[in-house]
Design a protein around this motif. Structure first.
Motif, mmCIF file in Angstrom:
data_model
loop_
_atom_site.group_PDB
_atom_site.id
_atom_site.type_symbol
_atom_site.label_atom_id
_atom_site.label_comp_id
_atom_site.label_asym_id
_atom_site.label_seq_id
_atom_site.Cartn_x
_atom_site.Cartn_y
_atom_site.Cartn_z
ATOM 1 N N ASN A 65 0.753 -1.299 0.086
ATOM 2 C CA ASN A 65 -0.035 -0.097 -0.062
ATOM 3 C C ASN A 65 0.858 1.335 -0.005
ATOM 4 O O ASN A 65 0.218 2.394 0.050
ATOM 5 C CB ASN A 65 -0.816 0.198 1.013
ATOM 6 N N ASP A 91 4.228 3.310 -2.082
ATOM 7 C CA ASP A 91 5.035 3.260 -3.459
ATOM 8 C C ASP A 91 6.316 3.159 -3.022
ATOM 9 O O ASP A 91 6.912 2.192 -3.711
ATOM 10 C CB ASP A 91 4.709 4.628 -3.926
ATOM 11 N N ILE A 92 6.806 3.524 -2.052
ATOM 12 C CA ILE A 92 8.482 3.240 -1.818
ATOM 13 C C ILE A 92 8.578 1.765 -1.490
ATOM 14 O O ILE A 92 9.469 1.175 -2.127
ATOM 15 C CB ILE A 92 8.973 4.026 -0.543
ATOM 16 N N ARG A 113 11.890 0.976 7.938
ATOM 17 C CA ARG A 113 11.668 0.490 6.468
ATOM 18 C C ARG A 113 12.959 -0.608 6.247
ATOM 19 O O ARG A 113 12.471 -1.591 5.528
ATOM 20 C CB ARG A 113 11.632 1.482 5.215
ATOM 21 N N GLY A 121 -3.835 9.315 -3.192
ATOM 22 C CA GLY A 121 -3.439 7.961 -3.809
ATOM 23 C C GLY A 121 -1.845 7.896 -3.178
ATOM 24 O O GLY A 121 -1.308 7.019 -3.913
ATOM 25 N N MET A 122 -1.550 8.580 -2.218
ATOM 26 C CA MET A 122 -0.254 8.202 -1.564
ATOM 27 C C MET A 122 -0.304 7.794 -0.124
ATOM 28 O O MET A 122 -1.125 8.432 0.475
ATOM 29 C CB MET A 122 0.578 9.478 -1.793
ATOM 30 N N HIS A 123 0.680 7.025 0.229
ATOM 31 C CA HIS A 123 0.634 6.646 1.807
ATOM 32 C C HIS A 123 1.414 7.712 2.371
ATOM 33 O O HIS A 123 2.309 8.256 2.166
ATOM 34 C CB HIS A 123 1.409 5.251 1.734
ATOM 35 N N PHE A 148 3.206 7.336 4.822
ATOM 36 C CA PHE A 148 4.704 7.225 5.140
ATOM 37 C C PHE A 148 5.757 7.579 4.014
ATOM 38 O O PHE A 148 6.616 8.177 4.347
ATOM 39 C CB PHE A 148 4.837 5.784 5.579
ATOM 40 N N ASP A 149 5.053 7.327 2.828
ATOM 41 C CA ASP A 149 5.816 7.527 1.630
ATOM 42 C C ASP A 149 6.024 9.444 1.518
ATOM 43 O O ASP A 149 7.207 9.888 1.541
ATOM 44 C CB ASP A 149 5.252 7.219 0.343
#
Lengths: 143, 407
Positions: A75, A77-78, A119, B341-343, B345-346
């Motif tokens: 869920n 992107d990284i 991470r 559309g983004m988490h 954490f990102d």
């Protein structure tokens, strides 16, 4: 198919081009996530979630003619980018190769300082789960 | 007269560094604020010159350390305008302060079928201790709902109140959204049913003028490290008569009057609740933080932080894909948001790459996140040393990150 070692070298040199710029490195990792093949929604189950990851990561594997085929999604992107790197190195190899693979590209890239400790722990959990799948297939093949 | 922010920044050594090759922009102040040099020096000075155990020492150092320790208690009293210094208890932090009330007040005054009211926007530390107490006692936890903006539905709160209500424990300012709750109204209404009120002041004390006598709350809990002070130190304020009615928290030294193997009699407040050797160094250094705030004055700090929040809202409102979370009318300087559309954490990690420190995730408010149907948010929280140019860099960064998924 190139050896695990050669693919790792490829990845290392790709990251070298990005240099020390953390921002572009992270953008690059996120872009890499687009390389993952579509993950079946029906497999996004609690059972397929990798334990020990901050974000959600689903991983499945099947034995295709003696080689392990992985599929994964996340869920974030990284994380998708990170797992796409692991799949690029380990996909469609024999359980034997995967179990003995030394994934030194992670340290050589300096991934720890790029993605931080939370991470990095997640990444270690992903590798562990991929190797566990390989071990299970090897046991089955030897049975 | 407005604050000289450059001068203020000069007092905070930690702010003057680069991370990932970019100047640090510290927007994680709701998690913990940075410490002015005066606090750091007070800590060093204590260990260099004054270190000794307080109270009952028959020597100069103990005497000095005791005096400084009690001076901080008096400074805290003044800071929240309590009636007397004995109503100030030092704890490990907000969490311990709340747990202290749950364990002591709760054990004596809350029984089967009694009710405790909290709100949807509580931090886990103002949920879990009450759940534990309810489980133990057979009491019932009631929750005030909120609207889409992240404000409590006051009428619903009134409906929850009844003679069964024994305690209302509510956050003064929300850590995840910034919402300032109408606590004076809540306190008055709760009192009319005979219930006591605990205010979680972890996020309000650094921004708002606090007068516990005007508010008339029975308890207030807060932490020093969110107030430019040291970590590992918190305060529990309680009204004298309420504190005196409560059994002790931990047993040990300092909290006793007389110990025999047959029976122990307890010390007076506040010592009754401060068993063992306390966090002397941090208590003493905390005074320097309170002096720092006092010198700037709260209204000046609040005005500066309000202007930063208003500027941040202005610069982010038209960013495609920007979703603010928590849009209450009354807020402390917290900008919580998501990018479509983004988490979170990102987004947080990408901001970090730009040298911007924010917090991401559920902010220890999972029920609140569930209420909004989200997993978490990105939270930028501003303090007195932040600047408009830092807000501009945040907005630029957010805009660039948002374009990744919102072209």
């Amino acid at each position: 198919m190139s050896a695990i070692k050669d693919i790792q070298e490829e990845i290392i040199s790709e990251f070298e081009i990005l240099g020390d710029d953390k921002e572009s490195t992270i953008f690059y990792i996120m872009e890499l996530g687009n390389n993952l093949e579509a993950f079946p929604e029906s497999e996004k189950t609690e059972q397929n979630i990798i334990k020990g990851c901050q974000s959600k990561v689903w991983l499945i594997a099947d034995d295709q003619d003696g080689k392990v085929h992985y599929q994964a999604d996340s869920n974030t992107d990284i994380t998708k980018g990170l797992i796409s790197l692991l799949i690029r190195v380990l996909n469609n190899r024999t359980p034997q190769e995967i179990i003995h693979a030394e994934l030194n590209f992670i340290d050589k890239i300096g991934m720890g300082s790029i993605i931080g400790s939370q991470r990095s722990n997640g990444l270690a959990a992903m590798i562990k789960q991929m190797k566990l799948y390989a071990l299970a297939f090897q046991t089955k093949q030897n049975a | 007269m407005s604050l000289n922010i450059d001068q203020i920044r000069g007092l905070f050594p930690v702010l003057h560094q680069e991370v990932h090759g970019k100047p640090l922009i510290y927007f994680d102040n709701a998690a913990t604020t940075q410490k002015p040099l005066a606090v750091i020096e007070a800590l060093t000075k204590y260990y260099e010159f004054d270190n000794s155990n307080i109270h009952r020492g028959a020597h100069a150092l103990a005497d000095r350390a005791t005096r400084y320790y009690e001076e901080t208690r008096e400074a805290v009293r003044e800071f929240i305008h309590a009636k007397e210094a004995a109503e100030i208890i030092f704890t490990k932090g907000t969490t311990e302060s709340i747990n202290l009330v749950a364990k002591t007040f709760g054990s004596k005054f809350i029984g089967k079928g009694d009710e405790i009211i909290i709100s949807t926007m509580e931090h886990h530390s103002n949920i879990v201790p009450w759940q534990m107490l309810c489980e133990e006692k057979g009491a019932i936890l009631r929750v005030i709902p909120i609207n889409e903006a992240g404000e409590i539905l006051y009428e619903e709160f009134e409906k929850l109140l009844s003679p069964k209500t024994k305690l209302v424990s509510i956050v003064h300012a929300s850590n995840a959204l910034g919402t300032i709750n109408p606590v004076k109204k809540v306190i008055d209404a709760a009192h009319s049913f005979g219930a006591k009120v605990l205010l979680d002041g972890a996020q309000s004390t650094s921004h708002l003028e606090i007068n516990v006598q005007d508010l008339n709350c029975d308890f207030m809990a807060f932490s020093a490290h969110k107030l430019y002070g040291p970590t590992g130190l918190g305060v529990l304020y309680g009204k004298r008569e309420v504190l005196e009615s409560m059994p002790p928290f931990l047993g040990g030294g300092e909290m006793i009057k007389e110990v025999t193997f047959e029976k122990t009699t307890y010390n007076e407040i506040p010592f009754k609740f401060e068993a063992g050797t306390p966090n002397i160094a941090d208590v003493i250094a905390f005074k320097a933080a309170l002096d720092f705030i006092k010198d700037l004055t709260k209204p000046e700090i609040k005005a500066h932080e309000d202007s930063l929040l208003a500027y941040a809202k202005e610069l982010t409102k038209d960013i495609k894909g920007f979703i603010p979370v928590g849009t209450a009318k009354e807020k402390v300087s917290v900008l919580s948001f998501n990018i479509n559309g983004m988490h979170p954490f990102d987004v947080g990690q990408m901001l970090d790459a730009k040298g911007i420190a924010v917090r991401t995730g559920h902010h220890c408010t999972q029920p609140l996140m569930k209420r909004f149907g989200i997993e978490g948010t990105v939270r930028a929280s501003f303090a007195v040393y932040n600047t408009k140019s830092e807000i501009e860099k945040l907005a630029e960064g957010v805009a660039q990150i948002a374009r990744f998924k919102n072209k």
